[in-house]
Scaffold this motif. Sequence first.
Motif, mmCIF file in Angstrom:
data_model
loop_
_atom_site.group_PDB
_atom_site.id
_atom_site.type_symbol
_atom_site.label_atom_id
_atom_site.label_comp_id
_atom_site.label_asym_id
_atom_site.label_seq_id
_atom_site.Cartn_x
_atom_site.Cartn_y
_atom_site.Cartn_z
ATOM 1 N N VAL A 68 0.836 -1.208 0.000
ATOM 2 C CA VAL A 68 0.000 0.000 0.000
ATOM 3 C C VAL A 68 0.865 1.250 0.000
ATOM 4 O O VAL A 68 0.559 2.234 -0.681
ATOM 5 C CB VAL A 68 -0.948 -0.018 1.211
ATOM 6 N N ALA A 69 1.953 1.229 0.739
ATOM 7 C CA ALA A 69 2.862 2.380 0.766
ATOM 8 C C ALA A 69 3.479 2.619 -0.604
ATOM 9 O O ALA A 69 3.640 3.767 -1.034
ATOM 10 C CB ALA A 69 3.951 2.161 1.813
ATOM 11 N N ILE A 70 3.837 1.555 -1.300
ATOM 12 C CA ILE A 70 4.422 1.700 -2.634
ATOM 13 C C ILE A 70 3.394 2.264 -3.609
ATOM 14 O O ILE A 70 3.694 3.157 -4.406
ATOM 15 C CB ILE A 70 4.949 0.345 -3.123
ATOM 16 N N GLY A 71 2.184 1.759 -3.562
ATOM 17 C CA GLY A 71 1.162 2.247 -4.481
ATOM 18 C C GLY A 71 0.664 3.635 -4.149
ATOM 19 O O GLY A 71 0.306 4.401 -5.038
ATOM 20 N N GLY A 110 13.272 -5.081 -1.553
ATOM 21 C CA GLY A 110 13.518 -4.044 -0.557
ATOM 22 C C GLY A 110 14.025 -2.762 -1.192
ATOM 23 O O GLY A 110 13.639 -1.665 -0.776
ATOM 24 N N LEU A 111 14.883 -2.886 -2.210
ATOM 25 C CA LEU A 111 15.388 -1.704 -2.912
ATOM 26 C C LEU A 111 14.253 -0.943 -3.592
ATOM 27 O O LEU A 111 14.228 0.296 -3.574
ATOM 28 C CB LEU A 111 16.437 -2.125 -3.937
ATOM 29 N N MET A 112 13.319 -1.668 -4.170
ATOM 30 C CA MET A 112 12.169 -1.019 -4.806
ATOM 31 C C MET A 112 11.387 -0.208 -3.783
ATOM 32 O O MET A 112 10.987 0.938 -4.040
ATOM 33 C CB MET A 112 11.264 -2.073 -5.451
ATOM 34 N N LEU A 122 13.428 2.974 -2.782
ATOM 35 C CA LEU A 122 13.448 3.996 -3.832
ATOM 36 C C LEU A 122 12.109 4.734 -3.910
ATOM 37 O O LEU A 122 12.078 5.960 -4.078
ATOM 38 C CB LEU A 122 13.781 3.349 -5.180
ATOM 39 N N VAL A 123 11.024 3.989 -3.790
ATOM 40 C CA VAL A 123 9.713 4.635 -3.857
ATOM 41 C C VAL A 123 9.521 5.584 -2.680
ATOM 42 O O VAL A 123 9.054 6.723 -2.845
ATOM 43 C CB VAL A 123 8.594 3.568 -3.891
ATOM 44 N N ILE A 124 9.900 5.152 -1.485
ATOM 45 C CA ILE A 124 9.726 5.991 -0.305
ATOM 46 C C ILE A 124 10.620 7.231 -0.372
ATOM 47 O O ILE A 124 10.205 8.341 0.010
ATOM 48 C CB ILE A 124 10.024 5.187 0.971
ATOM 49 N N MET A 125 11.847 7.076 -0.898
ATOM 50 C CA MET A 125 12.771 8.211 -0.988
ATOM 51 C C MET A 125 12.355 9.212 -2.062
ATOM 52 O O MET A 125 12.391 10.427 -1.848
ATOM 53 C CB MET A 125 14.193 7.718 -1.270
#
Length: 370
Positions: A278-281, A316-318, A321-324
């Motif tokens: 959910v955080a990524i989307g 985890g890298l994905m 990167l999305v959060i950053m």
Amino acid sequence: MTARWRGAALFTAVALLVLVVAPAVLDPFRLGLLAKYLCFAIAALGIGLAWGQGGMLTLGQGVFFGLGGYSMAMYLKLHDAGPGNLPDFMVWSGVERLPLLWKPFASPVFAIAAAVAVPAAAAAILGLLVFRQRVRGAYFAILSQALAAAFVIWLVGQQGLTGGTNGLTHFYDVFGRDPEEDGSKRAFYFVVALVLGALYLLSRQLVKSRFGRLLVAVRDGEDRVRFLGYNPATVKTVAFAASAAMAGIAGALYVPVVGIISPSLLGVVPSIELVVAVAIGGRFSLAGAVLGGVLLNWAHTTFSEQYPSGWVYLQGLMFILVIMLAPGGVAGAVRWAGDALTRLRAGTRPPSASGSAVTAAAEGKEVAAS
């Protein structure tokens, strides 16, 4: 084009992609994988409602997913065993009489209703007990996580009742269909896709209603809402119960699609992975939550196929990167890009690229649904 018509056009395009294009181009195996991703997307949609709109960070959604999944699996095992017979795992475990808990699940109507009602009732009871004590934030997250851990421990310890570590598997007849046939996999896929579409529309309507606006107000200022005369505990409990019901539906659909339900799918790690999806989307967008549920699980499959020894690091890298780069998730980044394009067309200078992440996050908070 107004935002309303733009949203309707986008939903129609996605529906055509899912219901027409995907079944035409994907083989039965890949279509079955996509059906599994959509099951997780339903659970992610519920988290988007509870966390994104209501501010309740739930790290134990696997509990409700499991309640729905086991409800469906119990009916399927009884149906395969036949009247008067015990499911195979009970015979192996030395059980001589069908447990009382299992008897109502001989009815498909009861099993389907329980897959929705039991998770919702469990969440409502928990919500009333917790939210009335004004437990929120990290404390609520830890409590929900502990609930997931305890639930898994209980399932593992009940070999004769729940199948223990192995869970419930080997279903030979799913509502009159052989689950291994290609036609059955396509049918299951369409059922999951249609249920997801219906739940998304219902959730979107709920968010746009007066209750949805009140839920967002509780998220952004619970004490202020209380001073205005509303009861935030009731509002949060209703949203939490709705989120749990969606997770239960997702679990019930997951069982015929994948053919198993076990404690390994319900613990702390799977529950956290749903929150990460959910955080990524984009947790402030219902569409973003659905996208994240599909995207993370697609990445899980793709990375594990291509890089068996290092896919966890890539996953985890994905997330990092999305959060950053886009704290508002993919949906927040898309919204920022669309607003930037609008400003360029209007001759207004858009925000700098370095401020895009902050802008996406800030604008994401203003979105009740997309």
